[in-house]
Design a protein around this motif. Structure first.
Motif, PDB file in Angstrom:
ATOM      1  N   UNK A   1       0.865  -1.180   0.000  1.00 45.02           N
ATOM      2  CA  UNK A   1       0.000   0.000   0.000  1.00 45.02           C
ATOM      3  C   UNK A   1       0.897   1.223   0.000  1.00 45.02           C
ATOM      4  N   UNK A   2       0.661   2.116  -0.935  1.00 44.26           N
ATOM      5  CA  UNK A   2       1.377   3.388  -0.988  1.00 44.26           C
ATOM      6  C   UNK A   2       0.363   4.496  -0.738  1.00 44.26           C
ATOM      7  N   UNK A   3       0.721   5.416   0.178  1.00 45.47           N
ATOM      8  CA  UNK A   3      -0.190   6.456   0.647  1.00 45.47           C
ATOM      9  C   UNK A   3       0.394   7.811   0.285  1.00 45.47           C
ATOM     10  N   UNK A   4      -0.450   8.685  -0.234  1.00 48.91           N
ATOM     11  CA  UNK A   4      -0.022  10.040  -0.563  1.00 48.91           C
ATOM     12  C   UNK A   4       0.057  10.892   0.700  1.00 48.91           C
ATOM     13  N   UNK A   5       0.788  12.014   0.607  1.00 53.50           N
ATOM     14  CA  UNK A   5       0.885  12.928   1.743  1.00 53.50           C
ATOM     15  C   UNK A   5      -0.491  13.489   2.078  1.00 53.50           C
ATOM     16  N   UNK A   6      -0.670  13.802   3.346  1.00 55.69           N
ATOM     17  CA  UNK A   6      -1.935  14.370   3.786  1.00 55.69           C
ATOM     18  C   UNK A   6      -1.956  15.870   3.513  1.00 55.69           C
ATOM     19  N   UNK A   7      -3.146  16.380   3.310  1.00 59.59           N
ATOM     20  CA  UNK A   7      -3.332  17.794   2.990  1.00 59.59           C
ATOM     21  C   UNK A   7      -3.698  18.545   4.269  1.00 59.59           C
ATOM     22  N   UNK A   8      -2.897  19.556   4.586  1.00 60.47           N
ATOM     23  CA  UNK A   8      -3.145  20.406   5.744  1.00 60.47           C
ATOM     24  C   UNK A   8      -3.578  21.783   5.258  1.00 60.47           C
ATOM     25  N   UNK A   9      -4.648  22.296   5.780  1.00 56.12           N
ATOM     26  CA  UNK A   9      -5.184  23.603   5.404  1.00 56.12           C
ATOM     27  C   UNK A   9      -4.928  24.576   6.541  1.00 56.12           C
ATOM     28  N   UNK A  10      -4.286  25.671   6.199  1.00 54.74           N
ATOM     29  CA  UNK A  10      -4.006  26.713   7.191  1.00 54.74           C
ATOM     30  C   UNK A  10      -5.282  27.519   7.413  1.00 54.74           C
ATOM     31  N   UNK A  11      -5.843  27.513   8.616  1.00 57.46           N
ATOM     32  CA  UNK A  11      -7.101  28.250   8.828  1.00 57.46           C
ATOM     33  C   UNK A  11      -6.944  29.755   8.726  1.00 57.46           C
ATOM     34  N   UNK A  12      -5.733  30.241   8.837  1.00 52.10           N
ATOM     35  CA  UNK A  12      -5.535  31.691   8.796  1.00 52.10           C
ATOM     36  C   UNK A  12      -5.714  32.231   7.380  1.00 52.10           C
ATOM     37  N   UNK A  13      -4.988  31.654   6.449  1.00 48.72           N
ATOM     38  CA  UNK A  13      -5.038  32.160   5.069  1.00 48.72           C
ATOM     39  C   UNK A  13      -5.696  31.187   4.097  1.00 48.72           C
ATOM     40  N   UNK A  14      -6.068  29.990   4.552  1.00 48.78           N
ATOM     41  CA  UNK A  14      -6.736  29.035   3.674  1.00 48.78           C
ATOM     42  C   UNK A  14      -5.822  28.292   2.726  1.00 48.78           C
ATOM     43  N   UNK A  15      -4.512  28.425   2.889  1.00 46.82           N
ATOM     44  CA  UNK A  15      -3.583  27.728   2.011  1.00 46.82           C
ATOM     45  C   UNK A  15      -3.461  26.261   2.442  1.00 46.82           C
TER      46      UNK A  15
END
Length: 592
Positions: A416-430
């Motif tokens: 099983x190969x897993x992609x990196x997780x997506x983190x959303x910055x609540x301050x600027x939405x990036x």
């Protein structure tokens, strides 16, 4: 100055105050002045142009027709046409192939109408209904057997044609006549021709199903005597050659199905956690298809059990004395008797052993009597005694017969190969990509292990790795271009028809009609104002000028005289006084 202008204005005698001829009269007059060859060419060209224009209009308005069925074989064509006519569904017949065409919008409705009317495609096979027909009185046994065989062939062909992937089938049976002689006994044979749909094929299991179907439908027909061939001439029923390959194919399919099932389990457990397209999982299974049978027999000597016991007691006695031992001694005479020397010796001898069969004496020398019989008791003869005892003991024994099931999993490998997780910055939405931690990957590993039934004893392995996926990994599905849409070509066809008609009218018909109406350049294009002729002097002496207006006025040439020019000017003033006033105004401005 007015006289000078009048001298320079050409006019035509006899045209004063007269109107130009009508368009139709001018057309006929100019047409009559042409040569016969030119008239014929002109009329043929006009007729061809009009015909082409009508053809293009009809072509652009013609709807898109599609075949109702790929083939009308097995259907009553007249009944189909009558049903379509009753349903007000327009149709046409393609002249080359004879296919029945209907509008693409009415295709589904036409098929529903035919199905509702009970019209469906039927094969050309004749089944057992052939036996329902009346047979002649003089029908022979051969004809009866032939009809039965034909009906059986048709029924088998219908049954085979009902299977998936098979378009049509034909069955040929060779059933020999039964004989009372064993040496003339012949077995029936069968051959099957299957026609499959385009791009489809039969699996080995389906071929074996057809072979078994035919073999069990004909008495005394074995599976080895059935041959199956497709429409390309490929032999499908070669059992001896393809048996091992068939088994290998089944094993391969079983392995793939098992791997697919395990992969689906992994996806079901990871998809709610990671989301779509955020992981990839593959399972490889090592399956053992070897068949193993084992039999074991064990004994326990510590637990004996008495199985059987046999005891024999034997005793033999004789009522008479011994008759002697066979041999030389028994044939010799007895030895001389000896008498005791004294009475004491005889008494002593009397106390010795008593011969068998002689009366028993007590201590006083008296005979011992038998109280039961009252007879003297005799000394017993010698007897044989034998005692025999046999005991059979059974040891504790266990027998086990073990047969391993085929398709046993020897080992599982899960990747099983897993992609990196997506983190959303609540301050600027990036959003940023962050790798998974070791604890999170360990939890994913435990989930995968439980999903596939991980067993460390058999050597299973599960690997879960975090690797960032490529950005262009997704397959881009191209949008269907507008020119591939069905409506686009309908619009293009109508637009081409309109453009062609416009080109035909303004590019061909209009110049031809203008040429016929105004031959040899009698009329000039455009309007020539009267003031424009000032200063031309004698350049227009031999020309005729047309002044545009409500009605065209032809000015005479200078050589036709003053009266003709004066009449032309009067006609011009009467027809268009505003234009004449404008010309006079320009003259005055010019003189100033």
């Amino acid at each position: 100055m007015a006289e000078a202008v009048a001298d320079n204005v050409p006019a035509k005698a006899g045209a004063t105050g007269s109107k130009p001829p009508m368009f139709g009269l001018a057309f006929l007059q100019n047409l009559s002045e042409m040569t016969m060859l030119r008239q014929v060419g002109l009329m043929v060209g006009l007729a061809a142009s009009v015909a082409i224009g009508f053809a293009v209009v009809l072509w652009s308005q013609q709807p898109d027709y599609k075949p109702l069925y790929g083939s009308l074989s097995g259907m009553d064509t007249k009944q189909v046409m009558d049903t379509l006519a009753q349903a007000d569904i327009p149709y046409t017949v393609e002249p080359n192939s004879g296919a029945l065409l209907v509008k693409s919008d009415d295709l589904a409705r036409a098929r529903i109408k035919l199905a509702g009317a009970g019209i469906a495609q039927t094969d050309g096979n004749v089944g057992f209904e052939i036996l329902d027909k009346d047979q002649g009185l003089g029908t022979s046994q051969f004809m009866e057997a032939t009809r039965y065989r034909r009906g059986l062939e048709g029924e088998l062909a219908r049954t085979i044609s009902s299977l998936n992937n098979i378009k049509a089938a034909r069955v040929h049976l060779a059933i020999p006549k039964s004989s009372v002689f064993v040496r003339d006994d012949r077995k029936p044979t069968a051959s099957v021709l299957v026609e499959m749909y385009a791009g489809r094929s039969l699996e080995p299991g389906q071929v074996m199903a057809i072979v078994n179907l035919v073999a069990t439908s004909v008495p005394e027909l074995t599976k080895s005597q059935v041959t199956v061939v497709d429409q390309k001439g490929n032999l499908l029923s070669d059992q001896a050659e393809n048996s091992e390959l068939t088994m290998a194919g089944k094993q391969f399919d079983y392995t793939r199905r098992m791997e697919t099932m395990l992969t689906q389990r992994v996806q079901n457990i990871l998809q709610p956690v990671l989301g779509n397209d955020r992981y990839k999982a593959e399972v490889s299974a090592d399956v053992d298809f070897s068949a193993v049978e084992s039999t074991a027999e064990s004994f326990n000597p510590d637990q004996p059990a008495l199985r059987s016991e046999q005891t024999t007691n034997e005793q033999r006695s004789s009522s008479s004395g011994p008759q002697g031992v066979p041999g030389a001694l028994s044939n010799q005479p007895p030895g001389p008797a000896t008498a005791p020397q004294n009475a004491t010796a005889g008494a002593a001898g009397a106390t010795g052993p008593i011969a068998p069969g002689q009366p028993l004496l007590d201590a006083n020398g008296q005979q011992i009597m038998d109280p039961a019989t009252g007879q003297p008791m005799l000394a017993p003869y010698p007897s044989d005694k034998r005692n025999q005892s046999t005991k059979n003991f059974e040891l504790d024994r266990s027998i086990s017969h073990t047969k391993q099931q085929q398709g046993k999993i020897n080992r599982l490998s899960v990747a099983v190969v897993v992609d990196d997780q997506v983190k959303v910055n609540p301050a600027n939405g990036e959003s940023t990509m962050v790798p998974w931690t070791a604890d999170q990957l360990a939890r994913f590993t435990r989930l995968v292990q439980d999903a596939v039934g991980f067993d460390a004893a058999r050597g299973d392995s599960v690997s879960v790795i975090n690797v960032p996926f490529s950005t262009d990994r997704g397959e881009v599905i191209p949008d269907i271009p507008f020119y591939s849409q069905p409506w686009f070509w309908d619009i293009v066809k109508q637009a081409m028809g309109v453009i062609f008609i416009l080109v035909l009218v303004f590019g061909v018909l209009r110049p031809v009609l203008n040429n016929i109406t105004n031959p040899k350049g009698k009329h000039a294009d455009g309007d020539v104002e009267l003031g424009g002729m000032v200063g031309l002097d004698g350049e227009l002496a031999n020309d005729r000028v047309s002044l545009g207006g409500p009605q065209s006025i032809l000015l005479p040439s200078p050589s036709e005289g003053y009266d003709a020019q004066l009449n032309a000017i009067k006609s011009l003033v009467a027809e268009d006084p505003a234009r004449v006033a404008q010309v006079v105004k320009e003259w005055i401005n010019t003189d100033e």
